[in-house]
Design an enzyme around this catalytic site. Structure first.
Site, mmCIF file in Angstrom:
data_model
loop_
_atom_site.group_PDB
_atom_site.id
_atom_site.type_symbol
_atom_site.label_atom_id
_atom_site.label_comp_id
_atom_site.label_asym_id
_atom_site.label_seq_id
_atom_site.Cartn_x
_atom_site.Cartn_y
_atom_site.Cartn_z
ATOM 1 N N HIS A 157 0.911 -0.997 -0.237
ATOM 2 C CA HIS A 157 0.048 0.165 -0.236
ATOM 3 C C HIS A 157 0.605 1.186 0.075
ATOM 4 O O HIS A 157 0.441 2.438 0.655
ATOM 5 C CB HIS A 157 -0.849 -0.147 1.009
ATOM 6 N N SER A 278 13.943 21.519 -16.602
ATOM 7 C CA SER A 278 12.402 22.075 -16.854
ATOM 8 C C SER A 278 12.708 24.016 -17.508
ATOM 9 O O SER A 278 14.196 24.503 -16.812
ATOM 10 C CB SER A 278 12.343 22.311 -15.607
#
Ligand code: ARG
Length: 460
Positions: A157, A278
């Site tokens: 999980h 970026s």
């Protein structure tokens, strides 16, 4: 515009739009080598069986070899107006040889010809993909060899669960890839069946020797039913399905690398050559390669869906729908190859930040199961031990400490079976070392997994 081969039957020329719509040369030209090689085998057999003159068979073979080398060298360009690669090669042969060239298509149809070409192409491509995947599996295994003692948290999980090693984690992927190799080999073996001689659908009246063509082209066997021979594309669906499962594995692996690169994890650092920046944020170093692999997985699934849907309503035997097989399966092949050749070196150059993995493993109470097991080994039923350990974790959270730093008195208050040796039992190194069950993370067990994988990939 040049006259169509079937002009005799027609009173009008085809509409320009129909011509363009029908044409597959844009995407089937890549099978030119397989098409010509298949035609050479066919011509040899026609000569040997006395269906055409030996001398004509030899002239055709020579002509086909010249066409092949002219395409290879760039001397001969594909005609964008040709309907497909089969028509293009035949027209070119006839241009060069006159009437002799017109004899090549005796006892053959484009239906069995295209089935042959696609099978030959897929065999070649599958072999390439198998080689690339074998290399990637070796890369993963090589990294694992260096990290059999690198402790990291194992997750369920996406919550820290139990301690494992980085090697153990990597070898999970190596095992997936071994199964992928098996699936690709299975697909290859069923593709390795020679359909030529099926004719348009009902075989032929000529005394052909199908086995001879099969041997000349190095196929394992011939197809058993002529209708099936021209209309079967299971082998495309099967390869695409194996490729989809492989992409699913690559995508999961990519997702983990993406997580590991984040500041939240910082388990790995990508080499600058395999990351991107970026345009606005100067601090960014993005794992674009892995994101693209995750994204391209959808594309390969889409190709599988295209193939399955294309086939599901087609009555026997050949229907033009089947021309759609090529763009889908070639796209899947090209996408997988691109992903494999990029993912492999990206992984090989990735820096593993073992310290950070260890630090993450030290938090999150991943040794809680081991703490419960300590009590079980002292005779307590597991459920009772589980409950006591749960209470201990609760105490730790309240006090802001870990199981390793909680005082022994706190342990003893809850259960008098706790002694000072509990700290040894919950030590992360002990936890990993003691998980010696087959397939587990203990270093000697992971070494077995490495040996298993290296042996399994040897045969490819
Ligand atoms: N270009 C066709 C294809 O890819 C070749 C077979 C054409 N056969 C036919 N009967 N029209 O399927």
């Amino acid at each position: 515009m040049s006259q169509k081969m079937w002009a005799g039957r027609f009173t009008k020329e085809a509409d320009e739009r129909v011509n363009d719509f029908n044409s597959s040369i844009k995407f089937d030209a890549r099978m030119y080598r397989q098409d010509i090689t298949g035609s050479i085998a066919h011509a040899v057999m026609l000569g040997e069986c006395g269906i055409i003159e030996k001398s004509e068979s030899e002239t055709i073979v020579k002509g086909l070899k010249e066409i092949l080398s002219d395409i290879d060298s760039g001397k001969l360009q594909f005609d964008p107006n040709a309907e497909d690669i089969h028509m293009f090669v035949e027209a070119e042969l006839t241009k060069r040889l006159g009437d002799t060239g017109k004899r090549l298509h005796t006892a053959r149809s484009r239906n069995d010809q295209v089935a042959l070409d696609v099978r030959m192409t897929l065999k070649d491509e599958t072999r390439e993909i198998i080689a690339l995947l074998k290399k990637l599996t070796q890369t993963v295994t090589d990294i694992a060899k260096k990290h059999t003692l690198t402790i990291m948290p194992g997750y369920t999980h996406l919550q820290r669960a139990q301690p494992i090693t980085f090697a153990h984690h990597l070898m999970a992927y190596a095992n997936m890839f071994v199964r992928d190799l098996g699936r690709l080999k299975d697909a290859y073996d069923r593709t390795d069946t020679m359909p030529l001689g099926s004719g348009a659908l009902a075989g032929t009246t000529y005394p052909i020797d199908r086995q001879r063509v099969c041997d000349l082209l190095g196929f394992a066997q011939i197809t058993q039913n002529s209708l099936d021979g021209v209309s079967d594309r299971d082998f495309c669906c099967e390869l695409c399905s194996a490729l989809s499962i492989l992409m699913m594995h690559l995508s999961r692996f990519s997702e983990e690398v993406i997580l590991w690169c984040s500041w939240e994890f910082k388990f790995v650092e990508l080499d600058d050559a395999y990351a991107t920046g970026s345009s606005i944020m100067p601090q960014k170093k993005n794992p674009d390669v892995t994101e693209l692999i995750r994204g391209k997985t959808g594309r390969v699934y889409g190709d599988l869906m295209t193939l399955l849907t294309m086939m599901k309503g087609i009555p026997l035997a050949y229907n033009k729908d089947m021309q759609e097989d090529k763009e889908a399966i070639f796209d899947a092949i090209d996408t997988v190859k691109l992903c494999l050749v990029t993912f492999d070196p990206m992984l090989a150059t990735m820096k593993v930040l073992s310290e950070n993995m260890r630090m993450a493993a030290a938090k999150g109470f991943i040794n809680a199961t081991d703490c419960a097991d300590y009590l079980v080994k002292k005779g307590m039923p597991f459920r009772d031990a589980y409950k006591i350990t749960g209470t201990l974790v609760h105490t730790c959270i309240e006090k802001g400490c870990t199981l390793e730093t909680l005082e022994l008195e706190c342990y003893k208050e809850l259960c008098d079976k706790f002694e000072s040796d509990v700290f040894d039992a919950i030590n992360l190194d002990t936890c990993v070392m003691q998980r010696k069950s087959e397939g587990g993370p203990a270093p000697e067990r992971v070494k077995e997994q490495i040996e298993y994988v290296e042996k399994a990939i040897e045969k490819y």
